[in-house]
Design a protein around this motif. Sequence first.
Motif, mmCIF file in Angstrom:
data_model
loop_
_atom_site.group_PDB
_atom_site.id
_atom_site.type_symbol
_atom_site.label_atom_id
_atom_site.label_comp_id
_atom_site.label_asym_id
_atom_site.label_seq_id
_atom_site.Cartn_x
_atom_site.Cartn_y
_atom_site.Cartn_z
ATOM 1 N N LEU A 1 11.976 -3.503 10.726
ATOM 2 C CA LEU A 1 11.758 -3.739 9.347
ATOM 3 C C LEU A 1 11.812 -2.517 8.343
ATOM 4 O O LEU A 1 12.349 -2.533 7.139
ATOM 5 N N TRP A 2 11.529 -1.526 8.895
ATOM 6 C CA TRP A 2 11.958 -0.109 8.296
ATOM 7 C C TRP A 2 13.424 0.032 7.896
ATOM 8 O O TRP A 2 13.766 0.379 6.812
ATOM 9 N N GLU A 3 14.270 -0.074 8.730
ATOM 10 C CA GLU A 3 15.647 0.136 8.781
ATOM 11 C C GLU A 3 16.210 -1.199 7.611
ATOM 12 O O GLU A 3 17.235 -0.708 6.790
ATOM 13 N N ASP A 4 15.645 -2.129 8.069
ATOM 14 C CA ASP A 4 16.311 -3.248 6.749
ATOM 15 C C ASP A 4 15.820 -2.760 5.484
ATOM 16 O O ASP A 4 16.718 -2.804 4.443
ATOM 17 N N LEU A 5 14.798 -2.255 5.274
ATOM 18 C CA LEU A 5 14.358 -1.792 3.991
ATOM 19 C C LEU A 5 15.156 -0.650 3.415
ATOM 20 O O LEU A 5 15.540 -0.457 2.357
ATOM 21 N N ARG B 1 13.345 -11.677 5.635
ATOM 22 C CA ARG B 1 14.424 -11.422 6.486
ATOM 23 C C ARG B 1 14.015 -10.898 7.785
ATOM 24 O O ARG B 1 14.813 -10.864 8.747
ATOM 25 N N ALA B 2 12.834 -10.638 8.157
ATOM 26 C CA ALA B 2 12.180 -10.238 9.444
ATOM 27 C C ALA B 2 11.674 -11.395 9.967
ATOM 28 O O ALA B 2 11.144 -11.273 11.227
ATOM 29 N N ARG B 3 11.632 -12.543 9.372
ATOM 30 C CA ARG B 3 11.002 -13.941 9.852
ATOM 31 C C ARG B 3 9.488 -13.705 10.153
ATOM 32 O O ARG B 3 9.114 -14.203 11.227
ATOM 33 N N LEU B 4 8.916 -12.698 9.232
ATOM 34 C CA LEU B 4 7.937 -12.183 9.500
ATOM 35 C C LEU B 4 6.475 -13.016 8.789
ATOM 36 O O LEU B 4 6.603 -12.921 7.481
ATOM 37 N N ASP B 5 5.477 -13.521 9.306
ATOM 38 C CA ASP B 5 4.519 -13.882 8.779
ATOM 39 C C ASP B 5 3.723 -12.919 7.771
ATOM 40 O O ASP B 5 3.439 -12.058 8.332
ATOM 41 N N ASN C 1 0.960 -1.344 -0.041
ATOM 42 C CA ASN C 1 0.135 -0.187 0.016
ATOM 43 C C ASN C 1 1.072 1.478 -0.072
ATOM 44 O O ASN C 1 1.590 1.420 0.881
ATOM 45 N N GLN C 2 0.948 1.953 -1.276
ATOM 46 C CA GLN C 2 2.022 3.137 -1.248
ATOM 47 C C GLN C 2 1.440 4.254 -0.197
ATOM 48 O O GLN C 2 2.202 5.136 -0.056
ATOM 49 N N GLN C 3 0.140 4.332 0.293
ATOM 50 C CA GLN C 3 -0.118 5.165 1.244
ATOM 51 C C GLN C 3 0.459 4.847 2.509
ATOM 52 O O GLN C 3 0.249 5.752 3.554
ATOM 53 N N VAL C 4 0.861 3.800 2.862
ATOM 54 C CA VAL C 4 1.475 3.204 4.127
ATOM 55 C C VAL C 4 3.196 3.532 4.022
ATOM 56 O O VAL C 4 3.945 4.052 4.953
ATOM 57 N N ILE C 5 3.557 3.006 3.022
ATOM 58 C CA ILE C 5 4.914 2.713 2.690
ATOM 59 C C ILE C 5 5.343 3.278 1.216
ATOM 60 O O ILE C 5 4.810 2.321 0.482
ATOM 61 N N ALA C 6 6.095 4.221 0.701
ATOM 62 C CA ALA C 6 6.210 4.362 -0.603
ATOM 63 C C ALA C 6 7.512 3.668 -1.333
ATOM 64 O O ALA C 6 8.473 3.940 -0.800
ATOM 65 N N GLY C 7 7.050 3.135 -2.481
ATOM 66 C CA GLY C 7 8.468 2.440 -3.100
ATOM 67 C C GLY C 7 8.585 0.987 -3.006
ATOM 68 O O GLY C 7 9.332 0.154 -3.795
ATOM 69 N N ILE C 8 7.857 0.301 -2.127
ATOM 70 C CA ILE C 8 7.965 -1.127 -2.112
ATOM 71 C C ILE C 8 7.245 -1.791 -2.865
ATOM 72 O O ILE C 8 5.963 -1.780 -3.175
ATOM 73 N N GLY C 9 7.621 -2.786 -3.664
ATOM 74 C CA GLY C 9 7.037 -3.702 -4.628
ATOM 75 C C GLY C 9 7.040 -5.049 -4.157
ATOM 76 O O GLY C 9 7.352 -5.460 -3.153
ATOM 77 N N ASN C 10 6.789 -5.983 -5.300
ATOM 78 C CA ASN C 10 6.731 -7.349 -4.736
ATOM 79 C C ASN C 10 7.701 -8.092 -4.360
ATOM 80 O O ASN C 10 7.871 -9.027 -3.363
ATOM 81 N N ILE C 11 8.977 -7.470 -4.893
ATOM 82 C CA ILE C 11 10.117 -8.305 -4.360
ATOM 83 C C ILE C 11 10.658 -7.954 -3.100
ATOM 84 O O ILE C 11 10.961 -8.845 -2.042
ATOM 85 N N TYR C 12 10.724 -6.664 -2.802
ATOM 86 C CA TYR C 12 10.962 -6.172 -1.531
ATOM 87 C C TYR C 12 10.117 -6.654 -0.483
ATOM 88 O O TYR C 12 10.577 -7.034 0.644
ATOM 89 N N ARG C 13 8.756 -6.558 -0.695
ATOM 90 C CA ARG C 13 7.881 -7.171 0.287
ATOM 91 C C ARG C 13 8.125 -8.623 0.737
ATOM 92 O O ARG C 13 8.079 -8.711 1.797
ATOM 93 N N ALA C 14 8.461 -9.665 -0.414
ATOM 94 C CA ALA C 14 8.470 -10.985 0.183
ATOM 95 C C ALA C 14 9.865 -10.919 0.590
ATOM 96 O O ALA C 14 9.730 -11.674 1.765
ATOM 97 N N GLU C 15 10.865 -10.357 0.185
ATOM 98 C CA GLU C 15 12.404 -10.502 0.900
ATOM 99 C C GLU C 15 12.432 -9.943 2.196
ATOM 100 O O GLU C 15 13.096 -10.384 2.959
ATOM 101 N N ALA C 16 11.764 -8.697 2.483
ATOM 102 C CA ALA C 16 11.890 -8.187 3.658
ATOM 103 C C ALA C 16 11.295 -8.913 4.743
ATOM 104 O O ALA C 16 11.520 -9.073 6.023
#
Length: 341
Positions: A230-234, A210-214, A192-207
């Motif tokens: 999570l933000w700092e890792d992104l 890396r956060a071990r997050l469901d 959702n670009q209103q929540v965080i801008a610039g994240i697409g499908n690859i960064y979503r899955a990989e971040a």
Amino acid sequence: MPEGHTVHRLAAALERSFGGQRVRASSPQGRFSDAAELDGLVLLGAEAVGKHLFLPLAPSADVAADSPVVLHVHIHLGLYGSWTFAGDPGFADAHAIGAPRLRVGEQEEAVGADWRRLVPRPTVRLRLAGPSGLADLTGPATCEVLDAVGRQAVLDRLGPDPLRPDPDGAGRRRFAERVRRSRTTIGALLMNQQVIAGIGNIYRAEALFRARLDPQVPGTDLSAFLLEDLWEDLVALLAYGARTGRIVTTEPEHRDLEARILERSRGTRQNGDEDAGVVPREKSFYVYHRQTLPCRLCGTTVRSQDLAARTVFWCPRCQRVRSRRSNWTREHPAAAWALSS
């Protein structure tokens, strides 16, 4: 669709190529009639915010960026948009940025030809030409001219961008607060670009891996500490992408483990794939396009399903974190490899 780091690289390339110069603007395709209004103006710079690009143009280089006479070209590449460059030696450090496209002049060898004689393809929405080279825009989802009020209205709709300066941590906290107010899954919120801008499908899955997050956990279940991690890792991952033009999320010690990927018919293309020494695609990702393959770390089969109109990929064993703080950043502080590679 290009992710945020690509648009930041594009803004830098356009500013280096045309910043402070008077440009010729045209619309060979004829679908961008406002190009005539831009012709002969000076490009003051270029600005990327998430997946949005803004090109401010003014009658002269000494005009203040916030002057009412400044016209802002707003561009969103969408799924099919791209810019291609041609010019004198050293004019641009990239031939093309965005979706895969033929280079200016339609043939690879045309890049070395006299760029002043290159005829634009009929699909070019906007051509910018300066003293040393030109750039063609094709296939954008959005290409429009805005005034300062219109530009601000676009910015007001966007969440914080991890690649923009955030010295006081306001963007990080704003992201965490927006997520924690929502019952929507974190997998959907990251897209959702209103929540965080610039994240697409690859960064979503990989971040998320890396956060071990469901991916299915609701935002309200997550701690502020986990979300700020999570933000700092992104921030680190996107900074690496903006610097190199490539998305690489695997730690060096994991890249040779289960080094496989399930390519689509056209593959996951990245800048510099043909260069020696780059991390190949099959070693770049933990879970993206690795459904049905073993997880690099635990051997569990990577899964996939539709989430927020895109396919999300995750490891059901590694990604069990739901509300406690992730151990990832303590084990890999500040993703140092991404900041120094």
